[in-house]
Design an enzyme around this catalytic site. Structure first.
Site: not given
Length: 760
Positions: A63, A114
């Site tokens: 990420h 997210h």
């Protein structure tokens, strides 16, 4: 000092790490590979301390480090960083892209994911996704002015969709509404591949003057490092940085670190405080604390500066005094910012924070040299080259290969599927599509969002693009749209990414705006699967090539991998956001038919392109064949005609053609103001349900009809006069007529029937 069972209670300082080279460390549990751990040891010339290991683990996660995507994202940097209005003021590598929109104004925008936190804890996962992207925009020196939310869920009727969707929507709305930011657009898409792995992408737009631009770096030896905002807690330890770098198992997430907990009221104070700090000229560099928290902010600021940094970690304000140094460094607690401040400005900085009731603490300073040193109670627990943490992580050239099944998938086109042949069958097909989850009314979702707070929203859902006014005197404004058809990307990821860009480009153009720049959120399955990496490589290649033709830069974005449950990856979903400028928002064009008697014109060419279409999906549960052909030159011509027609005031309505084809465009344009339409079509089935690209319908008053025809001809754009507005039905002459009231009943019933009445 020797290793012993009691050794775990000893503070793991740099000195201790040097003396205990063979101490076992939980690098695998933190998501690191064995070769990555060995590389860390090589960089440091010793084993890492526990705090250093924590930092590297979160910063080298998929990420945060983009280790599987960097080699493919480089191609976006090859694009010219210019727009028709001037150079890009900030691009890839910054917190968000910044675009010149004229009159001394700039706009910053970015979209991020997210996804995994929103599956674990839907409300907080979605809420903190909004909060994080807002702080990225704020860190550029801009005032956030609007948000958008491209969302993807499993089947509407699935139990897990009913679990996650209400919470995600409430989180997006609750956080954005409390901040006072209008939600001006987005998407809500349902597909079985998103079951157990919803996508929550959040976009924010901010406005600033050119001279107010700020970048993230720490420079000037002796300058102070100030942490301000909320206190650091145990929520989000590892958070999105770990959770978004792991595939979910069939039974749920394999790792469940705490999802961050948001406080939008604290964020609102943080926004106003930060903007006043900028205006006062007391900030040298600034960084928000999002993914990887203090690990990210300290290493990135130091890495981008001209020196090192020393931090006293025990000065960090805590909500939980039991947190260890490792936990403090990994915590992703929300509503926090880090600033670099010259000593002579420190008192003024603190006074402004106190005015806004925002806690601020000096936690370190910029130093000579090139080391990031972090102390805990007077002992050094981190001593690293900051660039090795923030920028020089692993870079993988993952193997990629076109899946063996792709040929068979593309060969199985929609041509063989049974088609409606009578007027009654066409009518039934239309109503079936109108009530399908992906085309049905989304007001159950959007009515939970405040779309008009601040008073500058000009267009919002269900319009094709959101439009906000930037300047109240000149009426300068911007239009933004996000789009992606994952079904098209599954059939051909290269073309699918281009079609996503083309649709967003077109949606901005139908408002009368000039498209300027791109941001993207590239959502894919596991990068360890060569078939997924092939999809990713093809999609990024396609997006880059299309941007080069359209002449617009990619200014930044996000990659989200590991979006799959077990062996089932999501549809490749390269969400593309396009931002455009409109000189006078009073001339914006809306999608709804506004009055009777206007000509309805189809701009662009319709071909028999039904593979991957909503018709094939809804009626036949079929996915196969090739997606619609991409014609970027035609998209440019269409955009040019729409912009010029909007500027001249020729149009009373304009609506792009995409999901659901002409049928859905006619329906949505009629539903907007309860004004019907009567059209004549050569081949009603293909004309209604084909999803050929580079098309739009427009409504034109009689007195402007010939002028528009001439304008289209001047740009070499195909144009067909297909009917007139008026009446109380959607009618295809010679085939069927369906009252608007019946269309509305089918369109509006779908989501409430499954999700229940919307809670006020």
């Amino acid at each position: 000092m020797t290793d012993a069972p009691a050794d775990s209670a000893v503070l793991d300082t740099v000195e201790h790490a040097s003396e205990t080279p063979d101490r076992e460390q939980p690098w695998a549990e933190l998501g690191l590979k064995s070769d990555e751990y060995e590389r860390i040891r090589e960089i440091l010339g010793r084993r890492p301390t526990s705090a250093e290991l924590a930092m590297y683990s979160v910063m080298w996660s998929e990420h945060c480090s983009y280790k599987s995507s960097k080699v493919h994202l480089k191609k976006f940097g090859e694009l010219p960083q210019e727009t028709p209005l001037g150079k890009t003021l900030a691009g890839i590598g910054e917190n968000a892209g910044v675009i010149d929109i004229g009159q001394g104004y700039a706009v910053t925008f970015k979209v991020e994911s997210h996804n995994h936190p929103s599956y674990v804890e839907p409300y907080q996962g979605a809420a903190t996704g909004v909060g994080g992207i807002v702080r990225d925009i704020l860190a550029m020196g801009a005032r956030p002015v609007a948000v958008m939310d491209p969302l993807r869920f499993g089947p509407l009727t699935a139990d897990d969709t009913r679990r996650v969707l209400p919470g995600i929507v409430a989180g997006v709305g609750g956080y954005g509404n409390c901040l006072g930011l209008p939600n001006i657009g987005g998407e809500v898409v349902f597909d079985p591949t998103y079951l157990g792995n919803p996508l929550v992408n959040a976009l924010c737009v901010g406005v600033l003057r050119h001279e107010d631009l700020h970048l993230a770096f720490a420079s000037g030896v002796g300058n102070k490092v100030v942490l301000y905002g909320a206190r650091t807690g145990g929520d989000g330890i590892g958070g999105v940085s770990v959770l978004a770098s792991e595939t979910f198992s069939e039974g749920g997430p394999t790792k469940r670190p705490s999802v961050q907990v948001g406080d939008p009221f604290m964020e609102k104070l943080l926004i106003e405080c930060t903007l006043e700090l900028f205006a006062a000229g007391v900030v040298n560099g600034i960084q928000d604390l999002g993914g990887a928290g203090l690990s990210c902010a300290t290493s990135e600021l130091a890495s981008a500066g001209d020196g090192g940094m020393r931090v006293e970690l025990d000065t960090v304000p805590l909500r939980d005094s039991s947190l260890s140094p490792e936990e403090i460094l990994m915590s992703e607690s929300q509503e926090r910012m880090m600033a670099v401040v010259e000593p002579q400005h420190l008192d003024a900085f603190m006074a402004i924070c106190e005015k806004w009731d925002v806690e601020a603490v000096t936690i370190g300073e910029v130093t000579d040299g090139d080391r990031l040193v972090i102390d805990w109670h007077g002992r050094t627990v981190v001593d690293v080259p900051p660039r090795s943490v923030a920028h020089d992580g692993p870079v993988y050239e993952r193997p990629f290969a076109r899946p063996a099944s792709q040929d068979a998938l593309q060969a199985d086109g929609a041509e063989r599927l049974p088609r409606p042949t009578t007027g009654d069958e066409l009518r039934e097909t239309l109503l079936r599509l109108v009530g399908s989850p992906n085309l049905a009314d989304k007001s159950w979702v959007t009515d939970q969002y405040d779309r008009y707070v601040q008073g500058n929203t000009v267009l919002a859902q269900p319009e094709d693009a959101g439009v906000v006014r930037v300047d109240e005197e000149s009426h300068l404004g911007v239009a933004v749209s996000t789009d992606c058809n994952g079904r098209f990307a599954q059939l051909d990821p290269y073309a699918g990414a281009q079609l996503a860009l083309a649709e967003a480009f077109r949606n901005v153009a139908v408002t009368g705006a000039l498209p300027l720049a791109v941001t993207d959120c590239l959502n894919f399955g596991s990068p360890e699967d060569p078939a997924v990496m092939w999809q990713f490589e093809q999609a990024t290649h396609g997006l880059k090539d299309a941007c080069a033709v359209l002449g617009i830069p990619v200014t930044g974005g996000n990659v989200s991998f590991y979006n799959q449950t077990g062996e089932t990856a999501i549809l490749p979903t390269p969400v593309v956001g396009v931002l455009g400028v409109i000189e006078d928002v009073r001339r914006r064009v809306t999608q709804g038919f506004a009055r009777e008697g206007d000509h309805v014109l189809l701009l662009g060419e319709t071909r028999e392109e039904l593979s991957g279409s909503t018709w094939a999906d809804v009626v036949h549960d079929h996915l196969g064949g090739l997606p619609p052909a991409v014609d970027l030159e035609a998209e440019q011509a269409l955009a040019a005609v729409l912009q010029e027609a909007g500027r001249r005031g020729l149009l009373t309505a304009a609506h792009d053609l995409s999901d659901g084809g002409l049928a859905m465009a006619l329906v949505e344009a009629s539903l907007r103001h309860d004004v019907g339409v009567r059209v004549e079509l050569d081949d009603p089935f293909v004309d209604l349900f084909s999803e050929s690209s580079a098309r739009a319908i427009v409504a034109v008053a009689e007195e402007h009809h010939e002028e528009l025809v001439t304008l289209a001809a001047d740009h070499g754009l195909a144009l067909s006069s297909i009917g007139r507005t008026g009446g109380d039905a959607v009618e295809v002459v010679g085939s069927f007529s369906v009252p608007i009231s019946e269309v509305r009943a089918a369109w509006s019933a779908t989501l409430p029937a499954v999700l229940g009445p919307m809670l006020s």
